[in-house]
Design a protein around this motif. Structure first.
Motif, PDB file in Angstrom:
ATOM      1  N   PRO A 198       0.818  -1.216   0.000  1.00 29.10           N
ATOM      2  CA  PRO A 198       0.000   0.000   0.000  1.00 29.10           C
ATOM      3  C   PRO A 198       0.847   1.260   0.000  1.00 29.10           C
ATOM      4  O   PRO A 198       1.990   1.255   0.462  1.00 29.10           O
ATOM      5  N   ILE A 199       0.257   2.338  -0.514  1.00 27.40           N
ATOM      6  CA  ILE A 199       0.882   3.657  -0.494  1.00 27.40           C
ATOM      7  C   ILE A 199       0.079   4.538   0.449  1.00 27.40           C
ATOM      8  O   ILE A 199      -1.146   4.622   0.345  1.00 27.40           O
ATOM      9  N   VAL A 282       5.118   5.534   9.553  1.00 27.96           N
ATOM     10  CA  VAL A 282       5.781   4.938   8.392  1.00 27.96           C
ATOM     11  C   VAL A 282       5.095   5.497   7.148  1.00 27.96           C
ATOM     12  O   VAL A 282       3.931   5.206   6.884  1.00 27.96           O
ATOM     13  N   VAL A 283       5.817   6.320   6.396  1.00 31.99           N
ATOM     14  CA  VAL A 283       5.268   6.956   5.198  1.00 31.99           C
ATOM     15  C   VAL A 283       5.766   6.175   3.987  1.00 31.99           C
ATOM     16  O   VAL A 283       6.968   6.147   3.712  1.00 31.99           O
ATOM     17  N   ILE A 284       4.838   5.528   3.275  1.00 30.14           N
ATOM     18  CA  ILE A 284       5.194   4.700   2.126  1.00 30.14           C
ATOM     19  C   ILE A 284       4.788   5.433   0.856  1.00 30.14           C
ATOM     20  O   ILE A 284       3.608   5.741   0.651  1.00 30.14           O
ATOM     21  N   GLY A 285       5.765   5.732  -0.007  1.00 26.24           N
ATOM     22  CA  GLY A 285       5.488   6.481  -1.225  1.00 26.24           C
ATOM     23  C   GLY A 285       6.281   5.962  -2.407  1.00 26.24           C
ATOM     24  O   GLY A 285       6.956   4.925  -2.329  1.00 26.24           O
ATOM     25  N   ASN A 371       1.796  10.782  -2.758  1.00 29.56           N
ATOM     26  CA  ASN A 371       1.245  10.356  -4.048  1.00 29.56           C
ATOM     27  C   ASN A 371      -0.282  10.388  -4.081  1.00 29.56           C
ATOM     28  O   ASN A 371      -0.929   9.593  -4.759  1.00 29.56           O
ATOM     29  N   SER A 372      -0.860  11.326  -3.330  1.00 30.03           N
ATOM     30  CA  SER A 372      -2.315  11.465  -3.292  1.00 30.03           C
ATOM     31  C   SER A 372      -2.786  12.411  -4.382  1.00 30.03           C
ATOM     32  O   SER A 372      -2.090  13.367  -4.742  1.00 30.03           O
ATOM     33  N   ALA A 373      -3.986  12.153  -4.909  1.00 27.32           N
ATOM     34  CA  ALA A 373      -4.552  13.036  -5.923  1.00 27.32           C
ATOM     35  C   ALA A 373      -4.822  14.416  -5.340  1.00 27.32           C
ATOM     36  O   ALA A 373      -4.775  15.424  -6.055  1.00 27.32           O
TER      37      ALA A 373
END
Length: 415
Positions: A198-199, A282-285, A371-373
């Motif tokens: 997941p992001i 934890v920031v996953i991008g 990476n969000s719209a």
């Protein structure tokens, strides 16, 4: 003469060696001396592995086979379960007897496995020559609460986990970075069993204490997938963890997990004190952009504006000005019971008698949703609410988005 036989990697290695200088491995001094020492030592070990891998491939490219063999022997002495090093070692031994036609030619029976190891070699080399690593921080709005000391950034494009520590003047300091494995099918998890990572912004809980299969290595720390946004978007699945590797394996290919973030067992051990605190952000991008000092100023301005919006929300709640209070919510706001219409009716009913209330916020943290719209930030805080009939203290989470140039609340609920 040894012919490594994978043109893209040879070309990449050649360009890298011509255009980039070797980067020193360092870490920043911090207050937590024991933790910093552990991170520093393991970061040097991880760096040594990648440095010797680069030196080995450089020696192969230049035809210095015996020196390459010496390098890979040293590499295996440090990491005896490193499959990539074993593959190169086998090729070098075979090269003494015959010309090799390609990378992994000595073990050509398993082409998929060889391709996995090629991918790992490429991504480790790319990281080794990444001149931005550790210079600043990803281009994300980040603020840690008083109780939070570290944040972990996982860049899935680089197969890398970066460790940053809260520093003075509301900044972050780079401490270390480690190679990671992500899902077999890449990123953007949506469905149960899709084997994707997941992001988003997640929080790691403490180490699982129950016995686990050897696949998960020395430790496993669950992430709160699906989070509130994931659930709202009807994403399914669970069991996304940060965990180690099987005990007979140093590392896995860049894409090999069922969606989890996987580190080597020594790297997991280096992170254990951070993760064992619980609620570790934890920031996953994907492909973080490293920011300049000028961009840091822009992030500081955005953070300041969001803090003002949060404080105005609190003040309008205390004033019991319902219209002003509800104006802080986005048109597509949602919470556990419904949307903005239901929320508005509920709040108007409560505030109809204008009860005198006190609302205090503490332990505020903020993290850009990568990476969000939408330009979206996850805001957590501890909320103390006091009215004539109730005193309540709770952990709260809000998702703020920019709507027509103003910060608005997209989601609100307990954390």
């Amino acid at each position: 003469m040894y012919n490594i036989g994978m043109r893209s990697l040879r070309k990449y290695c050649c360009i890298a060696f011509v255009s980039a200088a070797l980067l020193p491995w360092n870490a920043t001094a911090v207050n937590h001396e024991a933790l910093t020492t552990r991170l520093f030592i393991q970061n040097k070990n991880t760096g040594s592995v990648e440095r010797m891998l680069v030196q080995t491939l450089q020696a192969i490219k230049e035809g210095r086979l015996q020196q390459a063999l010496d390098y890979v022997d040293q590499l295996l002495a440090i990491s005896p379960n490193f499959a990539l090093a074993h593959l190169i070692h086998g090729d070098l031994l075979s090269a003494k007897a015959r010309i090799l036609n390609g990378f992994g030619d000595a073990n050509a029976a398993n082409l998929n496995r060889i391709q996995d190891l090629k991918d790992e070699a490429e991504i480790r080399i790319r990281n080794y020559f990444d001149q931005n690593r550790g210079l600043t921080q990803p281009n994300l709005l980040v603020e840690l609460s008083e109780k939070q000391t570290h944040v972990l950034f996982v860049d899935t494009a680089r197969s890398r986990l970066y460790v940053y520590e809260k520093s003075h003047k509301d900044t972050l300091k780079y401490l270390a970075d480690y190679y990671v494995t992500i899902g077999k099918n890449g990123i953007g998890k949506k469905d149960q069993g899709d084997k994707r990572t997941p992001i988003g912004v997640y929080f790691a809980s403490r180490k699982l204490n129950r016995p686990l299969p050897d696949l998960y290595g020395d430790a496993a720390y669950p992430l709160n997938y699906p989070n509130e946004i994931d659930s709202y978007e009807r994403k399914t699945g669970s069991g996304i963890w940060i965990h180690g590797t099987p005990r007979d394996t140093y590392s896995r290919p860049p894409r090999a997990s069922d969606g989890c973030v996987v580190l080597s067992n020594p790297d997991m051990k280096a992170l254990q004190d951070i993760l064992q605190l619980g609620n570790t952000p934890v920031v996953i991008g994907v492909d973080f952009q490293w920011i300049s000092p000028e961009s840091l100023k822009q992030q500081a301005q955005a953070k300041s504006a969001l803090k003002v919006a949060l404080e105005n929300w609190r003040k309008d709640w205390v004033s019991q000005d319902t219209d002003a209070y509800l104006a802080h919510y986005a048109s597509d706001f949602f919470y556990s019971e419904g949307g903005l219409s239901k929320w508005s009716g509920y709040k108007r009913q409560i505030q109809a008698n204008k009860p005198k209330v006190s609302v205090n916020l503490s332990e505020v943290s903020m993290f850009t949703y990568p990476n969000s719209a939408k330009n979206m930030v996850v805001v957590d805080f501890e909320q103390e609410y006091i009215s004539p009939a109730l005193r309540n203290v709770m952990k709260k989470r809000q998702y703020w988005v920019q709507e027509n140039g103003q910060w608005k609340i997209l989601y609100e609920g307990s954390a």
